[in-house]
Design a protein around this motif. Sequence first.
Motif, PDB file in Angstrom:
ATOM      1  N   LEU A  30       0.880  -1.162   0.000  1.00 61.46           N
ATOM      2  CA  LEU A  30       0.000   0.000   0.000  1.00 61.46           C
ATOM      3  C   LEU A  30       0.913   1.205   0.000  1.00 61.46           C
ATOM      4  O   LEU A  30       1.735   1.371   0.912  1.00 61.46           O
ATOM      5  N   ALA A  31       0.798   2.020  -1.037  1.00 60.02           N
ATOM      6  CA  ALA A  31       1.720   3.137  -1.194  1.00 60.02           C
ATOM      7  C   ALA A  31       0.969   4.457  -1.222  1.00 60.02           C
ATOM      8  O   ALA A  31      -0.175   4.523  -1.662  1.00 60.02           O
ATOM      9  N   GLY A  32       1.642   5.486  -0.782  1.00 55.24           N
ATOM     10  CA  GLY A  32       1.118   6.834  -0.914  1.00 55.24           C
ATOM     11  C   GLY A  32       1.778   7.487  -2.115  1.00 55.24           C
ATOM     12  O   GLY A  32       2.945   7.259  -2.392  1.00 55.24           O
ATOM     13  N   GLY A  33       1.027   8.246  -2.860  1.00 51.98           N
ATOM     14  CA  GLY A  33       1.595   9.068  -3.925  1.00 51.98           C
ATOM     15  C   GLY A  33       1.926   8.382  -5.227  1.00 51.98           C
ATOM     16  O   GLY A  33       1.897   9.008  -6.266  1.00 51.98           O
ATOM     17  N   GLY A  34       2.265   7.139  -5.249  1.00 52.26           N
ATOM     18  CA  GLY A  34       2.632   6.445  -6.475  1.00 52.26           C
ATOM     19  C   GLY A  34       3.235   5.095  -6.159  1.00 52.26           C
ATOM     20  O   GLY A  34       3.321   4.696  -5.009  1.00 52.26           O
ATOM     21  N   LEU A  35       3.688   4.417  -7.212  1.00 48.41           N
ATOM     22  CA  LEU A  35       4.143   3.035  -7.061  1.00 48.41           C
ATOM     23  C   LEU A  35       5.661   2.864  -6.992  1.00 48.41           C
ATOM     24  O   LEU A  35       6.145   1.741  -7.004  1.00 48.41           O
ATOM     25  N   ALA A  36       6.416   3.939  -6.901  1.00 47.41           N
ATOM     26  CA  ALA A  36       7.880   3.822  -6.858  1.00 47.41           C
ATOM     27  C   ALA A  36       8.353   2.963  -5.676  1.00 47.41           C
ATOM     28  O   ALA A  36       9.370   2.272  -5.772  1.00 47.41           O
ATOM     29  N   ALA A  37       7.605   2.967  -4.586  1.00 49.06           N
ATOM     30  CA  ALA A  37       7.989   2.190  -3.400  1.00 49.06           C
ATOM     31  C   ALA A  37       8.045   0.694  -3.683  1.00 49.06           C
ATOM     32  O   ALA A  37       8.799  -0.037  -3.037  1.00 49.06           O
ATOM     33  N   VAL A  38       7.277   0.232  -4.657  1.00 47.84           N
ATOM     34  CA  VAL A  38       7.221  -1.199  -4.957  1.00 47.84           C
ATOM     35  C   VAL A  38       8.574  -1.707  -5.435  1.00 47.84           C
ATOM     36  O   VAL A  38       8.974  -2.834  -5.112  1.00 47.84           O
ATOM     37  N   ASP A  39       9.301  -0.891  -6.180  1.00 47.19           N
ATOM     38  CA  ASP A  39      10.617  -1.308  -6.665  1.00 47.19           C
ATOM     39  C   ASP A  39      11.541  -1.696  -5.516  1.00 47.19           C
ATOM     40  O   ASP A  39      12.284  -2.669  -5.601  1.00 47.19           O
ATOM     41  N   GLY A  40      11.495  -0.953  -4.428  1.00 45.14           N
ATOM     42  CA  GLY A  40      12.316  -1.272  -3.265  1.00 45.14           C
ATOM     43  C   GLY A  40      11.917  -2.576  -2.608  1.00 45.14           C
ATOM     44  O   GLY A  40      12.766  -3.348  -2.146  1.00 45.14           O
ATOM     45  N   VAL A  41      10.614  -2.869  -2.583  1.00 47.75           N
ATOM     46  CA  VAL A  41      10.129  -4.121  -2.004  1.00 47.75           C
ATOM     47  C   VAL A  41      10.572  -5.302  -2.864  1.00 47.75           C
ATOM     48  O   VAL A  41      11.062  -6.315  -2.349  1.00 47.75           O
ATOM     49  N   VAL A  42      10.445  -5.161  -4.187  1.00 49.66           N
ATOM     50  CA  VAL A  42      10.871  -6.228  -5.104  1.00 49.66           C
ATOM     51  C   VAL A  42      12.370  -6.481  -4.946  1.00 49.66           C
ATOM     52  O   VAL A  42      12.816  -7.634  -4.876  1.00 49.66           O
ATOM     53  N   ARG A  43      13.144  -5.414  -4.858  1.00 44.97           N
ATOM     54  CA  ARG A  43      14.605  -5.559  -4.697  1.00 44.97           C
ATOM     55  C   ARG A  43      14.932  -6.274  -3.382  1.00 44.97           C
ATOM     56  O   ARG A  43      15.774  -7.181  -3.344  1.00 44.97           O
ATOM     57  N   TRP A  44      14.266  -5.893  -2.302  1.00 44.67           N
ATOM     58  CA  TRP A  44      14.509  -6.495  -0.992  1.00 44.67           C
ATOM     59  C   TRP A  44      14.227  -7.996  -1.037  1.00 44.67           C
ATOM     60  O   TRP A  44      15.016  -8.800  -0.549  1.00 44.67           O
ATOM     61  N   LEU A  45      13.103  -8.384  -1.630  1.00 45.60           N
ATOM     62  CA  LEU A  45      12.756  -9.804  -1.724  1.00 45.60           C
ATOM     63  C   LEU A  45      13.733 -10.567  -2.613  1.00 45.60           C
ATOM     64  O   LEU A  45      14.181 -11.666  -2.273  1.00 45.60           O
ATOM     65  N   ALA A  46      14.075  -9.995  -3.774  1.00 46.12           N
ATOM     66  CA  ALA A  46      14.981 -10.662  -4.722  1.00 46.12           C
ATOM     67  C   ALA A  46      16.367 -10.869  -4.109  1.00 46.12           C
ATOM     68  O   ALA A  46      16.987 -11.926  -4.313  1.00 46.12           O
ATOM     69  N   ALA A  93      15.924 -22.031 -15.895  1.00 46.53           N
ATOM     70  CA  ALA A  93      16.493 -23.355 -15.615  1.00 46.53           C
ATOM     71  C   ALA A  93      17.208 -23.342 -14.269  1.00 46.53           C
ATOM     72  O   ALA A  93      17.535 -22.293 -13.732  1.00 46.53           O
ATOM     73  N   ARG A  94      17.478 -24.530 -13.756  1.00 51.73           N
ATOM     74  CA  ARG A  94      18.209 -24.622 -12.479  1.00 51.73           C
ATOM     75  C   ARG A  94      19.622 -24.106 -12.653  1.00 51.73           C
ATOM     76  O   ARG A  94      20.227 -24.380 -13.657  1.00 51.73           O
ATOM     77  N   PRO A  95      20.161 -23.393 -11.718  1.00 46.25           N
ATOM     78  CA  PRO A  95      19.483 -22.879 -10.535  1.00 46.25           C
ATOM     79  C   PRO A  95      18.489 -21.787 -10.927  1.00 46.25           C
ATOM     80  O   PRO A  95      18.788 -20.929 -11.752  1.00 46.25           O
ATOM     81  N   PHE A  96      17.305 -21.841 -10.338  1.00 48.25           N
ATOM     82  CA  PHE A  96      16.234 -20.916 -10.679  1.00 48.25           C
ATOM     83  C   PHE A  96      16.559 -19.492 -10.272  1.00 48.25           C
ATOM     84  O   PHE A  96      17.166 -19.260  -9.235  1.00 48.25           O
ATOM     85  N   GLU A  97      16.134 -18.575 -11.110  1.00 44.88           N
ATOM     86  CA  GLU A  97      16.077 -17.177 -10.695  1.00 44.88           C
ATOM     87  C   GLU A  97      14.683 -16.993 -10.109  1.00 44.88           C
ATOM     88  O   GLU A  97      13.794 -17.800 -10.343  1.00 44.88           O
ATOM     89  N   VAL A  98      14.481 -15.929  -9.349  1.00 50.45           N
ATOM     90  CA  VAL A  98      13.170 -15.688  -8.771  1.00 50.45           C
ATOM     91  C   VAL A  98      12.647 -14.322  -9.196  1.00 50.45           C
ATOM     92  O   VAL A  98      13.421 -13.383  -9.385  1.00 50.45           O
ATOM     93  N   VAL A  99      11.350 -14.265  -9.362  1.00 46.94           N
ATOM     94  CA  VAL A  99      10.654 -13.015  -9.646  1.00 46.94           C
ATOM     95  C   VAL A  99       9.652 -12.814  -8.516  1.00 46.94           C
ATOM     96  O   VAL A  99       8.650 -13.539  -8.439  1.00 46.94           O
ATOM     97  N   PRO A 100       9.905 -11.863  -7.616  1.00 41.80           N
ATOM     98  CA  PRO A 100       8.945 -11.615  -6.539  1.00 41.80           C
ATOM     99  C   PRO A 100       7.615 -11.130  -7.111  1.00 41.80           C
ATOM    100  O   PRO A 100       7.582 -10.265  -7.990  1.00 41.80           O
ATOM    101  N   ILE A 101       6.529 -11.690  -6.628  1.00 39.98           N
ATOM    102  CA  ILE A 101       5.184 -11.289  -7.034  1.00 39.98           C
ATOM    103  C   ILE A 101       4.678 -10.309  -5.975  1.00 39.98           C
ATOM    104  O   ILE A 101       4.456 -10.688  -4.822  1.00 39.98           O
ATOM    105  N   VAL A 102       4.522  -9.044  -6.391  1.00 40.16           N
ATOM    106  CA  VAL A 102       4.218  -7.975  -5.448  1.00 40.16           C
ATOM    107  C   VAL A 102       3.094  -7.086  -5.987  1.00 40.16           C
ATOM    108  O   VAL A 102       3.346  -6.043  -6.588  1.00 40.16           O
ATOM    109  N   PRO A 103       1.844  -7.476  -5.795  1.00 35.38           N
ATOM    110  CA  PRO A 103       0.752  -6.590  -6.173  1.00 35.38           C
ATOM    111  C   PRO A 103       0.762  -5.345  -5.287  1.00 35.38           C
ATOM    112  O   PRO A 103       1.167  -5.416  -4.116  1.00 35.38           O
ATOM    113  N   ALA A 104       0.310  -4.245  -5.863  1.00 32.30           N
ATOM    114  CA  ALA A 104       0.352  -2.991  -5.115  1.00 32.30           C
ATOM    115  C   ALA A 104      -0.728  -2.040  -5.599  1.00 32.30           C
ATOM    116  O   ALA A 104      -1.221  -2.161  -6.722  1.00 32.30           O
ATOM    117  N   ALA A 105      -1.059  -1.095  -4.750  1.00 26.15           N
ATOM    118  CA  ALA A 105      -1.979  -0.019  -5.112  1.00 26.15           C
ATOM    119  C   ALA A 105      -1.547   1.232  -4.360  1.00 26.15           C
ATOM    120  O   ALA A 105      -1.012   1.157  -3.246  1.00 26.15           O
TER     121      ALA A 105
END
Length: 189
Positions: free
Chosen positions: A51-67, A77-89
Motif C-alpha cells: 500500500l503506497a502513498g503518492g505512487g508506485l515507486a515504493a514497490v521497486d524497493g520491495v521487489v529488490r529487498w525480496l529478490a 532453468a536450475r538454478p532458478f532465478e526468482v521473480v517476486p510477485i508484489v501486487p500494489a496499489a
Amino acid sequence: MLVGRAPGVAVVLTPAGAVAGVDVRGAPVGTRELDLLDPSTLVQRVHAVVLAGGGLAAVDGVVRWLAERGHGFPVGARPFEVVPIVPAAAALGLVAGDGYAACEAASSDVPPALAFVGETAVGLVVVDAEVGPAECRRVAMSAHDGFARAGVTVPATVFAVATGVATGTALNDLCTAAADALERAVQSA
C-alpha cells in the motif's frame, strides 16, 4: 508474515508466499500486478502486498529487498532465478514512501487491517484462514464494505491476504470480520 512501515508506505511481506485476493471499485488508478491475483492465473501466491502513498515507486524497493533474499516465483532453468510477485496499489494525493526501508523495518506485529485514504483509497486485510484465491477475493470484496461504512467514497482498491492457518472459520464470518477490521483501520488512521 511480516508488516513493515515507513512514511508513505506499508508492506505485508510473505516471503514463502501467501494467497491473496483483490477488489477494485472505481478506476484502478495506481495499481500493479492486480491481474496476477485472478484465480485462473498460474501464479497462486504473492510474496508481498504494498500500500503506497503518492505512487508506485515504493514497490521497486520491495521487489529488490525480496529478490536479494531469494524470495519469489522460480523461473528459468536450475538454478532458478526468482521473480517476486508484489501486487500494489497507491492512494493518490499522499506522500510517496521508501519500500526498501519499510521492508527493513518489518516485524511480526501484523495488524488485522491497513488503510491509506487520499484522492483514492487503498486497504488491506489479513485473515487467519487457509483459503484459495477465489475465497480470498471474496474476502477482499466484503472488506471493501469497511470503506463504505467509514464514509470513504473515492475509488478504492482492497487486498485480502490469508495467513494459511486453518482455523475452521466460515467464509461468511471471515468476510464480516474483514469489513469490520477495515472500517476500524480507516477510523484510526
